[in-house]
Design a protein around this motif. Structure first.
Motif, short mmCIF file in Angstrom:
data_model
loop_
_atom_site.label_atom_id
_atom_site.label_comp_id
_atom_site.label_asym_id
_atom_site.label_seq_id
_atom_site.Cartn_x
_atom_site.Cartn_y
_atom_site.Cartn_z
N MET A 1 51.72 42.14 35.42
CA MET A 1 50.27 42.44 36.39
C MET A 1 50.43 43.59 36.92
O MET A 1 49.11 44.17 37.13
N THR A 2 51.46 44.33 37.25
CA THR A 2 51.23 45.91 37.78
C THR A 2 50.59 46.65 36.45
O THR A 2 49.87 47.53 36.75
N MET A 3 51.00 46.39 35.50
CA MET A 3 50.41 47.07 34.14
C MET A 3 48.80 47.04 34.17
O MET A 3 48.13 47.84 33.86
N LEU A 4 48.55 45.70 34.26
CA LEU A 4 47.22 45.40 34.23
C LEU A 4 46.31 45.87 35.56
O LEU A 4 45.22 46.35 35.48
N ARG A 5 47.13 46.00 36.64
CA ARG A 5 46.31 46.68 37.78
C ARG A 5 46.21 48.00 37.41
O ARG A 5 44.91 48.37 37.90
#
Length: 375
Positions: free
Chosen positions: A334-338
């Motif tokens: 999720m942090t990468m997608l953010r």
């Protein structure tokens, strides 16, 4: 200053024309926000909302002026909290759309929240950071400090369900790119019957496929893509520089399949599009001289192409949603997608977790089957 696209120049022109209709202190507000490096698109949205607010003040007789430009600081100093509350009520009652009731209410509340936020920014400037010839602020009181930004409470699951209606089948996303490039009987070209349509598609195919492949593989916004310049490309690192919302700079990696499509387009760019070599922007239109492609043009051809492959045509932002869900489904964090999407709040990104995680749906279906088979 960064190179401005035709879309950017149009927004600046709209803003320049709008500022002529507004009081002098709005011009000062614009100068202040420009110094703070607030996006000129955001400033334009502020000014657009101020015009609506000032028109309402005149219509309701709250100020004794018939001309927006003549609304003085003294007029604003006499506005009370109840006046702002009446205005918020007025804005919230506007018929924004005929969508599903929940979706409509959410959109209305977002519109109201943006209006209140814009007014807070203006009155903060007038009462806190402005500076007149005597070194004093334009207003002695910030009436908007007493007003809270309205928030429509909605569960993440409900918001995710709304976005889920816009998701394309992740298994078919890149099949769609191959479909556009396929000259055989199963490709897009075979579906075209009008000679002019065939000619135009053949002329722009490399460009259009490159755009769609990049949108699908990066999740970037159309506005970000349309403003990419030739100098923003790093061929060895396979990245492009983009400008996010709020004028934030970012660098995006492009996967092999999409980058190869981009290289195919670049190989024919300067020979196929008249004088494209003098245009700084990556994606150009067939004009003489070539100009940066507009956001609206991209939206139109994405919808046209997707109509021939998916059940319904979609706008480019749905490609962004589809990319996000596919990324999570395939193990992306999720942090990468953010970071890929350029979100400032991880809560926004977390919506895609709800859409990608179908385990709870399977569990509920299994429970229903169990209950139905009980004696």
């Amino acid at each position: 200053m960064a190179t401005l696209s035709p879309d950017d120049l149009k927004i600046l022109e709209y803003t320049d024309n709008l500022i002529k209709e507004l009081p002098f202190y709005i011009r000062d507000f614009r100068i202040e926000k420009t110094k703070e490096q607030i996006s000129f698109r955001t400033i334009h949205q502020y000014l657009y909302r101020y015009k609506i607010f000032f028109e309402w003040l005149i219509k309701e007789g709250i100020v004794d002026s018939a001309d927006i430009k003549e609304i003085t600081l003294e007029h604003l100093s006499k506005i009370r909290k109840k006046d702002i509350e009446y205005f918020i009520e007025h804005v919230s009652k506007e018929d924004i759309s005929k969508e599903h009731e929940t979706s409509r209410r959410v959109r209305e509340m977002r519109s109201v929240s943006l209006m209140v936020s814009a007014l807070k920014s203006l009155f903060h400037f007038l009462a806190v950071t402005s500076d007149d010839e005597q070194g004093k602020t334009y207003l002695s009181e910030n009436i908007m400090a007493k007003v809270k930004i309205p928030v429509y409470k909605e569960t993440s699951a409900n918001r995710a369900a709304e976005i889920a209606t816009q998701i394309l089948d992740s298994n078919r996303l890149f099949d769609f790119v191959d479909y556009l490039g396929n000259d055989g009987p199963d490709g897009y070209l075979a579906k075209l019957k009008v000679p002019q349509q065939i000619s135009l598609f053949k002329r722009d195919r490399e460009r259009d496929i490159a755009i769609i492949a990049i949108l699908l593989s990066t999740g970037m916004r159309v506005g970000e893509l349309a403003r990419i310049t030739m100098s923003d490309i790093n061929y060895s690192a396979q990245t492009v520089k983009i400008t996010r919302k709020g004028n934030k700079k970012d660098t995006i990696y492009i996967i092999d399949s999409a980058f190869n499509r981009l290289l195919e387009y670049i190989a024919i760019r300067n020979t196929r599009y008249p004088q494209a070599e003098v245009c700084p922007f990556l994606f150009v239109t067939f004009r003489k001289p070539a100009r940066a492609i507009s956001i609206r043009t991209i939206q139109m051809f994405v919808e046209k192409y997707t109509e021939s492959y998916f059940p319904n045509g979609v706008y480019p932002h749905k490609l962004r949603h589809s990319f996000s869900v596919a990324f999570i489904k395939n193990g992306g964090e999720m942090t990468m997608l953010r970071d890929l999407l350029g979100h400032t709040d991880i809560k926004t990104t977390s919506l895609y977790i709800n859409m990608a995680n179908s385990d709870k749906i399977h569990a509920l279906n299994a429970l229903e089957s169990y209950l139905r088979t009980r004696p």
